[in-house]
Design a protein around this motif. Structure first.
Motif, PDB file in Angstrom:
ATOM      1  N   SER A 172      40.698  83.976 180.466  1.00  0.00           N
ATOM      2  CA  SER A 172      40.780  83.759 181.912  1.00  0.00           C
ATOM      3  C   SER A 172      42.144  84.233 182.405  1.00  0.00           C
ATOM      4  CB  SER A 172      40.585  82.265 182.211  1.00  0.00           C
ATOM      5  OG  SER A 172      40.732  82.014 183.586  1.00  0.00           O
ATOM      6  N   GLY A 185      37.237  87.174 183.146  1.00  0.00           N
ATOM      7  CA  GLY A 185      36.397  85.998 182.991  1.00  0.00           C
ATOM      8  C   GLY A 185      36.233  85.237 184.293  1.00  0.00           C
ATOM      9  N   ASN A 186      36.132  83.911 184.164  1.00  0.00           N
ATOM     10  CA  ASN A 186      36.065  83.029 185.324  1.00  0.00           C
ATOM     11  C   ASN A 186      37.315  82.161 185.360  1.00  0.00           C
ATOM     12  OD1 ASN A 186      33.557  83.712 186.485  1.00  0.00           O
ATOM     13  ND2 ASN A 186      32.498  82.606 184.837  1.00  0.00           N
ATOM     14  N   LYS A 187      37.405  81.316 186.392  1.00  0.00           N
ATOM     15  CA  LYS A 187      38.482  80.334 186.424  1.00  0.00           C
ATOM     16  C   LYS A 187      38.279  79.356 185.265  1.00  0.00           C
ATOM     17  CE  LYS A 187      38.156  79.121 190.893  1.00  0.00           C
ATOM     18  NZ  LYS A 187      38.619  78.501 192.153  1.00  0.00           N
ATOM     19  N   SER A 191      34.131  78.211 187.283  1.00  0.00           N
ATOM     20  CA  SER A 191      33.639  78.820 188.525  1.00  0.00           C
ATOM     21  C   SER A 191      34.206  80.238 188.669  1.00  0.00           C
ATOM     22  CB  SER A 191      34.043  77.960 189.726  1.00  0.00           C
ATOM     23  OG  SER A 191      35.446  77.947 189.863  1.00  0.00           O
ATOM     24  N   GLN A 192      33.584  81.020 189.523  1.00  0.00           N
ATOM     25  CA  GLN A 192      34.017  82.408 189.705  1.00  0.00           C
ATOM     26  C   GLN A 192      35.356  82.477 190.440  1.00  0.00           C
ATOM     27  OE1 GLN A 192      30.344  84.182 191.574  1.00  0.00           O
ATOM     28  NE2 GLN A 192      30.736  85.667 189.950  1.00  0.00           N
ATOM     29  N   TRP A 193      36.079  83.549 190.212  1.00  0.00           N
ATOM     30  CA  TRP A 193      37.291  83.813 190.987  1.00  0.00           C
ATOM     31  C   TRP A 193      36.888  84.147 192.423  1.00  0.00           C
ATOM     32  CZ3 TRP A 193      41.795  82.706 188.857  1.00  0.00           C
ATOM     33  CH2 TRP A 193      41.912  82.754 187.463  1.00  0.00           C
ATOM     34  N   SER A 211      33.396  86.654 195.538  1.00  0.00           N
ATOM     35  CA  SER A 211      33.315  85.833 194.327  1.00  0.00           C
ATOM     36  C   SER A 211      33.018  86.769 193.170  1.00  0.00           C
ATOM     37  CB  SER A 211      32.187  84.809 194.436  1.00  0.00           C
ATOM     38  OG  SER A 211      32.431  83.948 195.511  1.00  0.00           O
ATOM     39  N   THR A 213      33.531  87.870 188.692  1.00  0.00           N
ATOM     40  CA  THR A 213      33.815  87.608 187.277  1.00  0.00           C
ATOM     41  C   THR A 213      34.098  88.964 186.617  1.00  0.00           C
ATOM     42  OG1 THR A 213      32.161  85.833 187.326  1.00  0.00           O
ATOM     43  CG2 THR A 213      32.848  86.621 185.141  1.00  0.00           C
ATOM     44  N   ASP A 214      35.179  89.087 185.880  1.00  0.00           N
ATOM     45  CA  ASP A 214      35.461  90.343 185.144  1.00  0.00           C
ATOM     46  C   ASP A 214      35.404  91.594 186.014  1.00  0.00           C
ATOM     47  OD1 ASP A 214      35.993  89.492 182.482  1.00  0.00           O
ATOM     48  OD2 ASP A 214      33.867  89.078 182.176  1.00  0.00           O
ATOM     49  N   ASP A 313      27.737  88.010 197.276  1.00  0.00           N
ATOM     50  CA  ASP A 313      29.004  87.462 196.777  1.00  0.00           C
ATOM     51  C   ASP A 313      30.124  87.615 197.797  1.00  0.00           C
ATOM     52  OD1 ASP A 313      27.851  86.883 194.253  1.00  0.00           O
ATOM     53  OD2 ASP A 313      28.024  89.006 193.734  1.00  0.00           O
TER      54      ASP A 313
END
Ligand code: ADP
Length: 325
Positions: A172, A185-187, A191-193, A211, A213-214, A313
């Protein structure tokens, strides 16, 4: 001692590639990972910065060519692919024109038509010659041509930093290279960034968020680096339309590209800004799904264009109703 690995957080800043950068990693080895990430940024800055006399790119420009290192080889080839697919909207041989406008030194000046025509005649990445021998690539530039990887280098760099962080076991992380964001990754809570996209007309506002991820989230806009001509009041910015030699002014004021491929995201944010509203929309229709990217673009009337893959998103912070898929 019972603190979970993911509770560890380490942040550091660095000034490189002419901009402020912030790196944050979470988990065990966060500090080592961030420090290794910064070392990687500095390595690439020394290699790729056109403004540093000793950099590989500056040496290529001074000598009209040379043998390419692995990083530069990769980047030049990616840049030439984007040159091809955008019909020349993205052109790393734009450097002599950047110099003429003073964007490389800060000594800004609107050039005469004849000076501009002379420099523009040197611009055509299609004339760059690459040759392979013994597993190495050599580049050869026509007389007077100079290259600048500034439109793509930070995207490549953020991808390399993430690779380095992953090699330290980091799962992360979030980095911001002067407005170019990249999340790993995610937080840590799973949850998603959520990444905000700057409002091109308000330094402190957001046009929205995403929102993710990666992904790399990379924005190009005319508000980033510019000067105002004292005599005419006209604003000139640092994204140049290779067709005219002037700041690109084709209807878009902000282009954000979201992609797992950060090099592509950086190159395309500049490219689609140059292509302008209609051609950028067409480019997205033809390439988004196949090449793996999405776009959020704002035109000069404040209308937002969001591609299908990121539509759900998108975080509509301003209750903006003027949105088109
Ligand atoms: P920034 O690097 O400021 O975040 P961009 O990613 O949009 O902004 O890249 C702008 C940089 O790209 C310029 O500073 C210049 O080095 C380079 N550039 C400008 N116009 C072009 C173009 N048409 N094609 C390729 N590179 C360009």
């Amino acid at each position: 001692q019972n603190s979970s690995d993911s509770s560890q957080e380490y942040t550091s800043d660095v000034f490189a590639m002419d901009t402020y950068m912030t790196l944050t990693a979470y988990g065990e080895n966060a500090q080592e990972a961030v420090e290794a990430g910064i070392a990687e940024i500095q390595r690439l800055d020394d290699l790729l910065s056109t403004g540093k006399d000793t950099s590989e790119v500056a040496q290529i420009n001074a000598n009209g060519g040379g043998v390419l290192s692995e990083d530069t080889d990769y980047l030049v080839k990616r840049a030439l692919d984007i040159y091809q697919s955008t019909n020349g909207a993205f052109d790393i041989s734009i450097y002599p024109v950047m110099q003429l406008w003073g964007f490389t030194t800060g000594n800004f000046a609107v050039p005469s038509e004849s000076d501009l025509a002379a420099k523009l005649a040197l611009v055509d990445a299609g004339k760059i010659i690459l040759s392979e021998e013994n597993g190495q690539t050599s580049i050869s530039l026509p007389e007077g041509m100079e290259i600048d990887l500034g439109g793509i280098a930070k995207g490549y760099t953020s991808g390399r930093v993430m690779d380095v962080m992953k090699s330290y076991g980091i799962k992360s992380a979030v980095i911001n290279l002067g407005g170019n964001a990249h999340v790993l990754g995610n937080k840590t809570d799973g949850s998603q960034w959520k990444v905000g996209i700057q409002d091109p007309e308000d330094e402190n506002g957001y046009l929205g968020g995403v929102s993710v991820t990666d992904k790399a989230i990379i924005t190009s806009g005319g508000y980033e680096r510019y000067f105002v001509d004292k005599d005419t009041g006209v604003k000139y910015h640092h994204i140049i339309d290779p067709k005219t030699g002037y700041s690109a002014n084709n209807g878009l004021i902000s282009v954000t590209i979201v992609s797992a491929d950060s090099t592509l995201a950086d190159g395309l944010s500049t490219s689609l800004f140059v292509l302008g509203t209609e051609d950028a929309i067409t480019y997205c229709e033809e390439h988004c799904a196949e090449d793996g990217f999405d776009a959020i673009m704002e035109d000069e009337d404040g209308k937002l264009y969001i591609t299908d893959g990121i539509y759900d998103d998108f975080i509509n912070m301003n209750n903006n109703k003027n949105i088109e898929k």
